[in-house]
Design a protein around this motif. Structure first.
Motif: not given
Length: 702
Positions: A55-68
């Motif tokens: 992920h990028s810094t922008q996506d640090a809390l995104s859904r795909h990050v939390q699912m993985a």
């Protein structure tokens, strides 16, 4: 052996006994973000395959990050510094021990150099070999390969002669209208339609400028322009054992600027014989380039004929792959995992691929159709996706997430499945009406108009659909809402303010603060398209609303739960259960969005969604009309100004007093001509809910 359940708890996919590879594919890395990354993780979870997200810094809390299972930052927000950094992705893959890489779509998914980098690093690329990506990535080279393989191609010129004068002569041979296309183009970029010879040179120069900027290559090809084509694509999957099958076709003809709006499977008004012929051609195309994995062969077919021509091949999983999954029962991501593990396809014989029912997909975007579809950004203040039999939603965002400027503004993909096309389409229209998004404009209303159009209902539309029916599906800004919606929005606003102010007053006075109507409390609200809407709060707790033009509603009953954004309302004796969301807009207006929670039905049985705008602070006059012209406070507040004193004459609409409540000032207007008497207080005094503000005695009154 694992038993594959249906995707995301849906019951639409056939179950397979699954064992991922003799040595096991226990961990993969996903070189993507958003809904496609979440989609891949869903299947991996079912197969007990661990996932690594980047992920990028922008996506640090995104859904795909939390699912993985694991997640690693690979760079700043801009894609070129993160998601397009193949070296960083491979570095994470090697660090975590991921044995295979799923590229999703976009970003690096069709990059042959990245595919080679994966192979050289010992990471299995879940897609075709580099040579197949290169062959199909060049529009001119792919056409030559297809012609040699016996796959029908559109008449045109795909050669190396690239001088303007030479191309001009070739265009004459192809025949006008002619399409100039960038060899490395895609997504509608580097494409120009030329109707006459005199326009060719200028169009060629323009096409080349766009192509060099977008793809770093200005080489073009020429094709005869099909005046009324359908866009039909065929899903294929091939393994490393020489097996290749097609999973029938999808119709993706409704496009805006070459971007798909609605996709469906199977293609309507296509004979079984022609469908099989196109499928066989797609398999032939895949075998011609030694294809491995999931891919899509796209064809153009002149409407009203059985003639079809190879257009291009997408060497990856397509955005619209769920419609194929719905009608075949195949989990395409599972098949990609099997192929990456070196297994054979679960179904190797073409005749064993069956199609049941019909599926339609709509892409839900944060964009403004009323402003030339400008992408929208911001926070998803409210998000509730439709649910029910035959509905599937693929998304990478949640309520509270930000839609940023850095990536594609897709909110989700909405897929509906039915026993037949009419059933699937009815479910799609109903689901669109029940899709609740607040915080930014979306294309939902536009997509619904497309889905509702009689020509789409008939099926077999062409890529010119939006040009032909542009006026029918246009979404305008500032359209006046229905009287019913205005009344409900006005009552919702008054109820919200009343409840909020009552809480504040209770805290101040430590009293119970029950509603005490001493008459009919009135609030005037300036609604967009309907200024001066008046809401009366009756002493029994009901409401009357006058929206102007002789339209009024009486005895409206309301139950309200702001925390759940829920309102139950009885309007003209008919009950509705609504989601109500207030959005404070930049210009000081307040947007009130209303969705019916009960099966998406209105009072007359039709689907329901309205967005009503309250201008400015929205409250043009707060007070109460009691018998004899007495005005009562509909809320607790403080008198901040008295404009008219005892015995002074006043005209209807003149401000007599200003009341402050919830840090907002509300001018209190006289409802009739007369003389002010009985002021309920002076500047600085607190006024209780239902307290007397003043009385206006009309001429001749005792």
């Amino acid at each position: 052996m694992l038993r594959l359940r249906s995707l995301v708890s849906k019951n639409y996919l056939r179950a397979f006994s699954t064992e991922v590879g003799p040595s096991g594919l226990d961990k993969i890395i996903i070189a993507n973000r958003g809904e496609i990354a979440c989609r891949v993780i869903d299947t991996c979870r079912l197969l007990n395959v661990r996932t690594v997200a980047v992920h990028s810094t922008q996506d640090a809390l995104s859904r795909h990050v939390q699912m993985a299972d694991e997640a690693y930052c690979i760079g700043p927000a801009e894609a070129k510094d993160s998601y397009l950094r193949g070296d960083k992705v491979i570095e994470v893959a090697l660090k975590t021990g991921a044995k295979a890489l799923h590229p999703g779509y976009g970003f690096l998914s069709e990059n042959s150099e990245f595919s080679k980098l994966c192979s050289d690093s010992g990471v299995t690329f879940m897609g075709p070999p580099p040579k197949a990506i290169e062959d199909m990535g060049s529009k001119s080279n792919s056409k030559e390969i297809m012609i040699a393989a016996g796959v029908p191609c559109t008449p045109g010129y795909h050669g190396d002669e690239q001088e303007p004068e030479q191309l001009f002569e070739r265009a004459k041979e192809v025949g006008y209208p002619v399409l100039i296309k960038a060899v490395m183009g895609g997504g509608g970029k580097g494409m120009r339609l030329v109707h006459k010879e005199s326009d060719f040179i200028d169009a060629l120069a323009s096409c080349r400028r766009e192509s060099i900027n977008a793809f770093g290559d200005d080489k073009v090809l020429l094709e005869r322009y099909l005046s009324n084509p359908r866009h039909i694509e065929v899903q294929i999957v091939a393994d490393t054992h020489g097996n290749c099958v097609h999973l029938r076709e999808r119709d993706c003809s409704i496009q805006r600027r070459h971007q798909k709006v609605l996709e469906e499977a199977p293609a309507p008004r296509l004979s079984p014989e022609l469908a099989q012929e196109m499928g066989a051609a797609a398999v032939k195309a895949a075998k011609a380039v030694g294809y491995v994995g999931a891919g899509t062969v796209e064809f153009l077919m002149e409407a009203g004929t059985t003639d079809f021509y190879f257009c291009e091949m997408n060497t990856r999983l397509q955005v619209e792959h769920p419609v194929t999954e719905m009608v075949t029962g195949v989990d395409l991501v599972e098949w990609q995992l099997r192929v990456a593990a070196g297994q054979e396809l679960p179904i190797k014989n073409q005749e064993d691929i069956k199609v049941n029912g019909h599926a339609i997909e709509a892409r839900i975007y944060a964009e403004n159709p009323a402003r030339d579809f400008l992408p929208a950004t911001g926070t998803l203040k409210h998000l509730r996706a439709p649910e029910g039999p035959g509905i599937r939603v693929e998304t990478g965002v949640r309520e509270g997430d930000e839609v940023s400027v850095f990536y594609d503004p897709m909110i989700s993909k909405l897929i509906t499945y039915g026993e037949d096309r009419d059933d699937a389409l009815d479910k799609m229209i109903s689901a669109l009406k029940r899709y609740e998004v607040a915080g930014m404009p979306t294309n939902i209303a536009f997509v619904e108009k497309c889905a509702r159009h009689p020509s789409f209902r008939e099926g077999g539309v062409t890529t010119g659909f939006l040009d032909i029916y542009e006026d029918d599906v246009k979404v305008e800004e500032g359209e006046r809402s229905t009287d019913e919606a205005i009344a409900m929005a006005a009552v919702a606003r008054v109820t919200r303010d009343r409840e909020a102010n009552r809480d504040g007053w209770n805290a101040f006075t430590e009293s119970e603060g029950a509603w005490r109507g001493h008459g009919r409390a009135m609030t005037a609200i300036d609604m967009e398209g309907c200024p001066g809407t008046k809401v009366w709060q009756n002493r029994d707790g009901t409401f009357d609303v006058d929206v102007g033009d002789g339209q009024s509603f009486s005895n409206i009953q309301v139950d309200w739960d702001e925390e759940d954004k829920w309102m139950e309302i009885v309007l003209d004796g008919k009950r509705m259960e609504l989601t109500v969301v207030f959005e404070e807009e930049k210009d000081g207006d307040t947007a009130v969005s209303l969705w019916n929670r009960e099966n998406g039905k209105t009072l007359d049985g039709s689907n329901y969604y309205e967005k009503v705008v309250i201008k400015g602070e929205g409250v043009g006059g707060v007070g109460a009309a009691g018998g004899g012209g007495t005005l009562f406070s509909p809320m607790p507040g403080k008198i901040t100004a008295v404009m008219k004193g005892e015995g002074e004459s006043v005209k209807q609409g003149e401000v007599v007093m200003v009341l402050e409540a919830m840090k907002m000032e509300h001018p209190i207007e006289a409802l009739a001509d007369g003389v002010v008497e009985g002021l309920g207080g002076k500047v600085g005094d607190m006024v209780q809910d239902g307290g007397v503000l003043f009385n206006v005695k009309g001429e001749g009154e005792e």
